[in-house]
Design an enzyme around this catalytic site. Structure first.
Site, short mmCIF file in Angstrom:
data_model
loop_
_atom_site.label_atom_id
_atom_site.label_comp_id
_atom_site.label_asym_id
_atom_site.label_seq_id
_atom_site.Cartn_x
_atom_site.Cartn_y
_atom_site.Cartn_z
N GLU A 111 -4.93 1.93 3.24
CA GLU A 111 -4.81 0.70 4.03
C GLU A 111 -4.80 0.99 5.52
O GLU A 111 -5.35 0.23 6.31
CB GLU A 111 -3.53 -0.04 3.62
CG GLU A 111 -3.39 -1.44 4.21
CD GLU A 111 -2.72 -1.49 5.58
OE1 GLU A 111 -2.75 -2.57 6.21
OE2 GLU A 111 -2.18 -0.45 6.03
N GLU A 112 -4.15 2.08 5.90
CA GLU A 112 -3.96 2.36 7.32
C GLU A 112 -5.23 2.84 8.02
O GLU A 112 -5.28 2.88 9.25
CB GLU A 112 -2.85 3.41 7.51
CG GLU A 112 -1.47 2.97 7.01
CD GLU A 112 -0.84 1.88 7.87
OE1 GLU A 112 -1.51 1.41 8.80
OE2 GLU A 112 0.31 1.49 7.58
N ASP A 172 -0.04 4.36 1.21
CA ASP A 172 -0.26 5.33 2.29
C ASP A 172 0.54 4.96 3.54
O ASP A 172 1.02 3.84 3.68
CB ASP A 172 -1.74 5.43 2.62
CG ASP A 172 -2.34 4.12 3.09
OD1 ASP A 172 -2.03 3.07 2.49
OD2 ASP A 172 -3.11 4.12 4.07
N ASP A 201 6.38 1.36 6.60
CA ASP A 201 5.08 0.70 6.51
C ASP A 201 4.16 1.62 5.71
O ASP A 201 3.61 2.57 6.25
CB ASP A 201 4.53 0.47 7.92
CG ASP A 201 3.13 -0.13 7.92
OD1 ASP A 201 2.71 -0.65 6.89
OD2 ASP A 201 2.46 -0.03 8.97
N HIS A 213 4.31 3.01 13.32
CA HIS A 213 3.23 3.93 13.68
C HIS A 213 3.62 4.88 14.80
O HIS A 213 2.76 5.47 15.46
CB HIS A 213 1.94 3.17 14.07
CG HIS A 213 1.32 2.41 12.95
ND1 HIS A 213 0.10 1.78 13.05
CD2 HIS A 213 1.75 2.19 11.68
CE1 HIS A 213 -0.20 1.19 11.91
NE2 HIS A 213 0.80 1.43 11.06
N HIS A 229 0.83 -1.20 0.00
CA HIS A 229 0.00 0.00 0.00
C HIS A 229 0.87 1.26 0.00
O HIS A 229 1.97 1.27 0.54
CB HIS A 229 -0.99 0.01 1.17
CG HIS A 229 -0.38 -0.04 2.53
ND1 HIS A 229 -0.04 1.09 3.25
CD2 HIS A 229 -0.08 -1.08 3.35
CE1 HIS A 229 0.45 0.75 4.43
NE2 HIS A 229 0.43 -0.56 4.52
#
Length: 504
Positions: free
Chosen positions: A146-147, A79, A116, A459, A77
Site C-alpha cells: 500500500e505504501e 506493509d 500505519d 512516516h 494493509h
C-alpha cells in the site's frame, strides 16, 4: 496508564501489534507477515486465501443472531514505511521493531512504528481470535504494498468477496469519520548522467541537510515543512553563482510518500574555494533557520570533508540539468479545495532523489481529489522531463474515493458515536490516498467508511500511537459491530444513487 510493554500486551490488540512488530514488513518485503497471517487463520480453522500478491483474505462466520446482516469487509494493509534516524543500525529486512512506551504513547526506537497500518492488522487479529465479540459475517482483507504502489489492493479478486459494507482501518484521527480521500500517481523522471574526469587536485566535501521533521506526503503537506531535496537544489544553485564546483552524487529521501527529511550531495572543488564554501554553508544555516523557524526549527546544513573514492563527476550539462530539476520541479500544495475549508485539493512531493550508476532519478508523489488536476500536474512533470531530455514514467495510479451522500455504515457510526458521547462525530475528507477508492471501484455499490486511532508523525522515526485513543477506537468499532443486528439498513434508492454519481 500502562507502565510496561508486558502489561500493555495483556490487551489483545496490543498483543497482536507487538507480535507483528517482530516481523519485518516493509513494502515489497511482506512474505513473512503474509505467511504469519495465513498460519494464524489456519490454526483457528478460518477460511483463508493468500493470493499471488501475498494479500490475505480471512473469513469468519456471523455469530448467532447476526446471520441476516450484510457481510462486513474489514480492510487494512500489512506493509509499513521504513524510515529510521541516520545513526540507527536497525535493519528493516530482519530486525524486530523496538517498542517503547512514553507516557500514553507507543513509539519504536529510532524507526517508524508501523502503526500505519499495523493497527488495522492488530484490530483484525484481535477480532478474529475472539469468541465473545458480537459480529456479522466478516471478511478481513489485509493487502500488500500500500505504501508504495497499492499493488496489493489492485490485485484483490473481487469475486472472493461478498461483503456489502466496507470498514477501512487506516485513518489516523480518533473521534472522526473519514468519508473521502484523494487519488494519486507516482511520477519518475530519469536523467541520464554524462560523466567526465574529476579535476586534478580537487578536494571532496559532503553537504548534508539534517534536522527536518518530514512526515506523510499527504497528511502533512499542509504543515509547511521543509523538503530536503528542494533545499539541496536551492543550495546548489546558489553555490554555482559563487564559485566553480563539480557534483559526484545527489541522494535524498527514502520513500516517495514521505516528505524527505535528509539529503546529501558530494561536490568537488579546488582548495582555494573552501573558504567561500564554508561561508555559504554558514549563510544557508541562517537562511533556513529563519525560513523554517516555525515548522522545522532544528534544521541545519552540515559540511564534511571526505576522501575521494571516485574519479568521475557529472558533466557540466548533467549538473545544470540536475539543479534545474530540483529548482523547478513542482512541490508542495498546488491547489486548495473551495468546497471544504482547509482541505488540500492537489499537491506533489519530490520524495526521492537517487544517483544510480548512469542515472539520476527524481521520484514524486502526486495527489488530488480531482482527477483532472492530478493529470495536469503529471503533464507538467512530463513537459519538464521532455524539455530537459529525460525519461518520464508513471506508476501506482490509484483512484479518488468520492463522498457517498447515502451511506448506511456512516449513519450507524454516527448513531453509535452520539449514543456514546452525546455529540455528533466530525466527518472529514483528507488529502491522502486510501485503498477505499480502489475497492469502491472494484465492488460497485459497496458502502465504505474509514476509522482509526490517533497516530502522530506518520512516516517518520518519531511516529507514535496514542494508547488510550487506540483502546477508545477499538471499543467504538466493536460497539458498531454489536449494534448491527438492531440497526435498520436502508436500501439505496434511485435518487440517492444519482446523487452519488453526480458528486463523484
Amino acid at each position: 496508564m500502562y507502565s510496561s510493554l508486558e502489561e500493555l500486551k495483556k490487551h489483545p490488540v496490543f498483543y497482536y501489534f507487538s507480535e507483528i512488530s517482530n516481523i519485518p514488513r516493509g513494502s515489497g518485503n511482506e512474505k513473512a507477515i503474509s505467511d504469519y497471517l495465513l498460519y494464524f487463520a489456519k490454526q483457528r480453522n478460518l477460511e483463508v486465501i493468500q493470493d499471488e500478491a501475498l494479500n490475505i483474505i480471512i473469513k469468519k462466520p456471523a455469530v448467532t443472531g447476526y446471520e441476516d446482516i450484510p457481510a462486513v469487509i474489514i480492510q487494512g494493509h500489512m506493509d509499513m514505511v521504513c524510515e529510521k534516524n541516520k545513526e540507527s543500525l536497525h535493519d528493516f529486512e530482519k530486525d524486530p521493531l523496538q517498542l517503547r512506551i512514553v507516557g500514553d504513547m507507543l513509539y519504536a526506537t529510532d524507526t517508524t512504528l508501523g502503526a500505519d497500518n499495523g493497527i488495522a492488522v492488530a484490530y483484525a487479529l484481535a477480532l478474529l481470535d475472539s469468541d465473545d465479540i458480537p459480529h456479522p459475517a466478516l471478511e478481513v482483507v489485509i493487502t500488500t504494498e500500500e505504501e508504495t504502489n497499492m499493488r496489493g489492493a489492485f490485485a484483490v479478486d473481487p469475486a472472493c468477496l461478498d461483503g456489502e459494507i466496507f470498514i477501512n482501518i487506516d485513518s489516523e484521527e480518533d473521534n472522526k469519520l473519514l468519508v473521502s480521500g484523494a487519488g494519486g500517481i507516482k511520477a519518475t523522471q530519469i536523467l541520464t548522467i554524462t560523466w567526465q574526469e574529476a579535476p586534478e587536485n580537487a578536494v571532496g566535501y559532503r553537504i548534508s541537510i539534517r534536522g527536518l521533521k518530514g512526515g506523510h506526503s499527504g497528511m502533512s503537506i499542509h504543515k509547511g515543512r521543509g523538503n530536503a531535496n528542494k533545499i539541496i537544489g536551492r543550495l546548489l544553485y546558489d553555490l554555482s553563482s559563487a564559485f566553480p564546483y563539480f557534483i559526484q552524487e545527489i541522494n535524498g529521501g527514502s520513500a516517495v510518500n514521505a516528505i524527505p527529511r535528509e539529503a546529501d550531495v558530494t561536490i568537488l572543488l579546488q582548495s582555494s574555494e573552501i573558504g567561500q564554501l564554508e561561508n555559504k554553508i554558514q549563510e544557508w544555516n541562517q537562511v533556513l533557520k529563519n525560513e523554517l523557524r516555525a515548522s522545522d526549527p532544528d534544521i541545519y546544513v552540515k559540511l564534511e570533508k571526505i576522501p575521494l573514492d571516485c574519479t568521475k563527476v557529472f558533466s557540466e550539462q548533467t549538473m545544470n540539468k540536475a539543479i534545474t530539476f530540483l529548482m523547478l520541479i513542482p512541490n508542495g500544495i498546488q491547489s486548495m479545495s473551495m468546497e471544504i475549508e482547509g482541505l488540500v485539493e492537489s499537491s506533489t512531493n519530490i520524495g526521492v532523489v537517487t544517483t544510480i550508476d548512469k542515472e539520476l532519478l527524481f521520484e514524486s508523489d502526486i495527489r488530488s481529489s480531482v482527477k483532472s488536476l492530478k493529470d495536469n500536474i503529471r503533464n507538467q512533470m512530463k513537459l519538464m522531463a521532455d524539455t530537459l531530455d529525460c525519461q518520464f514514467t508513471t506508476d501506482c495510479n490509484y483512484p479518488e474515493w468520492p463522498y457517498q451522500p447515502h451511506s448506511n455504515i456512516r449513519r450507524l457510526f454516527e448513531k453509535v458515536y452520539k449514543d456514546r458521547h452525546g455529540t455528533d462525530i466530525e466527518l472529514i475528507a483528507v488529502h491522502a490516498g486510501f485503498e477505499c477508492g480502489i475497492f469502491v471501484e472494484k465492488l460497485p455499490g459497496i458502502d465504505a467508511i474509514s476509522i482509526g486511532p490517533d497516530i502522530y508523525d506518520v512516516h517518520t522515526p518519531n511516529e507514535h500511537l496514542n494508547i488510550p485513543s487506540t483502546l477508545n477506537n477499538w471499543r467504538y468499532f466493536l460497539s458498531v459491530l454489536k449494534e448491527m443486528n438492531t440497526f435498520k439498513f436502508e436500501e439505496h434508492n434511485e435518487t440517492a444513487i444519482e446523487e452519488a454519481e453526480e458528486v463523484s
